[in-house]
Design an enzyme around this catalytic site. Structure first.
Site, PDB file in Angstrom:
ATOM      1  N   TRP A  37       0.836  -1.209   0.000  1.00 17.11           N
ATOM      2  CA  TRP A  37       0.000   0.000   0.000  1.00 17.11           C
ATOM      3  C   TRP A  37       0.865   1.252   0.000  1.00 17.11           C
ATOM      4  O   TRP A  37       0.543   2.244  -0.661  1.00 17.11           O
ATOM      5  CB  TRP A  37      -0.977  -0.006   1.179  1.00 17.11           C
ATOM      6  N   ASP A  45      -1.525   6.582   6.683  1.00 15.03           N
ATOM      7  CA  ASP A  45      -2.605   5.725   6.195  1.00 15.03           C
ATOM      8  C   ASP A  45      -2.900   4.726   7.314  1.00 15.03           C
ATOM      9  O   ASP A  45      -2.086   3.859   7.609  1.00 15.03           O
ATOM     10  CB  ASP A  45      -2.132   4.997   4.916  1.00 15.03           C
ATOM     11  N   LYS A  68     -12.258  -1.701   6.511  1.00 17.77           N
ATOM     12  CA  LYS A  68     -11.466  -2.686   7.243  1.00 17.77           C
ATOM     13  C   LYS A  68     -11.928  -2.737   8.697  1.00 17.77           C
ATOM     14  O   LYS A  68     -12.248  -3.780   9.217  1.00 17.77           O
ATOM     15  CB  LYS A  68      -9.973  -2.336   7.194  1.00 17.77           C
TER      16      LYS A  68
HETATM   17  C1  PLP Z   1      -7.245  -1.542   1.831  1.00 22.36           C
HETATM   18  C2  PLP Z   1      -6.188  -0.531   1.993  1.00 22.36           C
HETATM   19  C3  PLP Z   1      -6.076   0.559   1.117  1.00 22.36           C
HETATM   20  C4  PLP Z   1      -6.989   0.749  -0.075  1.00 22.36           C
HETATM   21  O1  PLP Z   1      -8.260   1.112   0.337  1.00 22.36           O
HETATM   22  P1  PLP Z   1      -9.418   1.481  -0.704  1.00 22.36           P
HETATM   23  O2  PLP Z   1     -10.449   2.098   0.193  1.00 22.36           O
HETATM   24  O3  PLP Z   1      -9.856   0.213  -1.342  1.00 22.36           O
HETATM   25  O4  PLP Z   1      -8.879   2.441  -1.692  1.00 22.36           O
HETATM   26  C5  PLP Z   1      -5.078   1.488   1.346  1.00 22.36           C
HETATM   27  N1  PLP Z   1      -4.225   1.358   2.376  1.00 22.36           N
HETATM   28  C6  PLP Z   1      -4.301   0.308   3.247  1.00 22.36           C
HETATM   29  C7  PLP Z   1      -3.330   0.208   4.374  1.00 22.36           C
HETATM   30  C8  PLP Z   1      -5.282  -0.663   3.073  1.00 22.36           C
HETATM   31  O5  PLP Z   1      -5.361  -1.700   3.921  1.00 22.36           O
END
Ligand code: PLP
Length: 366
Positions: free
Chosen positions: A103, A173, A197
Site C-alpha cells: 500500500w 494511512d 477494514k
Molecule cells: C485496503 C487498503 C487501502 C486501499 O483502500 P481502498 O479504500 O480500497 O482504496 C489502502 N491502504 C491500506 C493500508 C489498506 O489496507
C-alpha cells in the site's frame, strides 16, 4: 444467526453483529422517522444528527482538539494517495516516506506524479517482514510532508510506536488499524482510513486533518479534490455516502460501549496473542513476520516449507468448517487471518482449535 460464518476477510471485513442487528431493525423505518437512512435527505434533522454524532465520536475516541477537521469523503483510501500530494506538495520540496509494503508503494507511485519522493527507510529488501528501525523524520522543513502506513494489511506488520516528524506534516494511512488502540493523534497532521477494514462498510473514507494544513493547500484543484471545500462544508459539499456514514456512526458507538479504545486494545492484544502463540508453538505453521513488527490486525502465516498444496487444503477444509477469508493476499500467497475489532475472541479461539485439528491430521497422514 447460526448460519453466519467466522469471517477473517482483510476487507471489507467483519462488522459487529450488534451493529448489523441495529441497522436491520432500523432499516425500513429509522427510529420512527418513517423512512430508511438511504432515503432521507443528507440535510435532514435525522441525518444531521448521524453525521454530527459520528464526528463527535471520532473526536472523543482520538481526543482531537479543535485544531482538527474530521471529514467523511469518497474514493476510498486510494483517492487519498492522490489528493494528499495534489493538495500538499510544495514546489521544490520532496515527500519523505517510510516504505513498509504494497500500500505504501501505491501511495509512492501517486506522490511521484506530483513531485519527488525520498524513501528515508524501507523494509523492501526483507520482503516487508518487519517495520524498519526508524524513530524520526529529520530536516522536516525540507519536505512537503512525511508519510507512513501504520498497519500493513498485506505484509502483516504494524508500527508499535510512531515516528516523529520535525517541521514537516506527518501523514498516516491507518486504513487497517484505525481505532484499534489508543494513539496520540496530536502527533499527526493527517490521518486517513477507508472504512471497510475496521470502521464500517466501503464507500466512505475518514480523514482527520489539522486545520493549519489547509492554509497552504493548493486552491487550483478541481473542487471535489480540495480538502478545504469539504472542510468548509462539513463533508456536505455534495451528497455524502449517507448509509455508510450511518453504519460508521453505529460502529463508533459500539466501540464506545465496549470499553472505548483502551478496552478494544486489550481485547485485540489478547486475540492476537492467542493466534500468534498457536502459530509459534505449531509444528506445521510459522509466522514470517518479525516479532516486534507483527500486526494485531492481520496475522500472516504459512505452512512450513511454504507448502502451497497444504495451504490450499487448509483453506478448503477451513471453509467447510465455516471459516472464511483465510487466503493470503494474491500478491504474496500463504495464509492470513484478519482479526479486526469486530472479530470476537471466540472466533479466534475456534480458528486456533481448527488449526490444531488440521495439524494433527497432517502429521498422522505424513
Ligand atoms: C485496503 C487498503 C487501502 C486501499 O483502500 P481502498 O479504500 O480500497 O482504496 C489502502 N491502504 C491500506 C493500508 C489498506 O489496507
Amino acid at each position: 444467526m447460526s448460519n453466519r460464518i467466522v469471517n477473517f476477510s482483510a476487507g471489507p471485513g467483519a462488522l459487529p453483529l450488534d451493529v448489523l442487528k441495529s441497522v436491520q431493525q432500523n432499516l425500513i423505518d429509522y427510529k420512527g422517522a418513517g423512512l430508511s437512512v438511504m432515503e432521507m435527505s443528507h440535510r435532514s434533522k435525522e441525518f444531521t444528527e448521524i453525521i454530527e454524532g459520528a464526528e463527535a465520536s471520532v473526536r472523543e475516541l482520538y481526543k482531537l482538539t479543535d485544531d482538527y477537521e474530521v471529514l467523511f469523503l469518497q474514493g476510498g483510501a486510494s483517492l487519498q494517495f492522490s489528493m494528499i500530494p495534489m493538495n500538499f506538495i510544495q514546489k521544490g520540496k520532496p515527500v519523505a516516506v517510510v516504505n513498509t509494503g504494497s500500500w505504501t508503494k501505491k501511495a509512492i507511485a501517486e506522490f511521484k506524479k506530483f513531485g519527488d519522493v525520498e524513501i528515508v527507510a524501507s523494509s523492501e529488501d526483507e520482503k516487508f517482514r518487519l517495520i524498519p528501525e526508524f524513530k524520526s523524520f529529520k530536516n522536516g522543513n525540507n519536505y512537503s510532508y512525511t508519510f507512513i502506513t501504520s498497519n500493513n494489511t498485506i505484509a502483516g506488520t504494524q508500527w508499535a510506536s510512531f515516528p516523529t516528524s520535525d517541521g514537516a506534516p506527518l501523514i498516516a494511512d491507518m486504513s487497517s488499524d484505525i481505532f484499534s488502540r489508543p494513539i496520540d493523534a496530536s502527533k499527526f497532521d493527517l490521518i486517513f482510513a477507508g472504512a471497510q477494514k475496521n470502521l464500517g462498510p466501503s464507500g466512505v473514507t475518514l480523514v482527520i486533518l489539522k486545520k493549519s494544513l489547509l492554509e497552504t493547500a493548493n486552491e487550483e484543484l478541481a473542487t471535489m479534490l480540495q480538502y478545504k471545500i469539504h472542510a468548509k462544508n462539513n463533508s456536505l459539499y455534495n451528497t455524502p455516502p449517507t448509509f455508510a456514514i450511518y453504519v460508521v456512526n453505529e460502529v463508533l458507538n459500539w466501540i464506545k460501549k465496549n470499553g472505548g479504545l483502551e478496552g478494544i486494545k486489550v481485547l485485540n492484544e489478547k486475540k492476537a496473542a492467542l493466534l500468534y502463540d498457536a502459530i509459534d508453538s505449531s509444528e506445521l505453521f510459522y509466522c514470517p513476520v518479525k516479532r516486534g513488527s507483527r500486526s494485531l490486525m492481520n496475522v500472516v502465516f504459512r505452512v512450513k516449507g511454504d507448502n502451497e498444496e497444504l495451504e490450499s487444503r487448509f483453506i478448503k477444509e477451513a471453509t467447510q468448517k465455516g471459516f472464511s477469508g483465510l487466503k493470503g493476499h494474491r500478491s504474496v500467497g500463504g495464509l492470513r487471518a484478519s482479526i479486526y475489532n469486530a472479530q470476537p475472541y471466540e472466533g479466534v479461539e475456534s480458528l486456533t482449535q481448527f488449526m490444531n485439528v488440521f495439524e494433527k491430521s497432517v502429521v498422522v497422514n505424513a
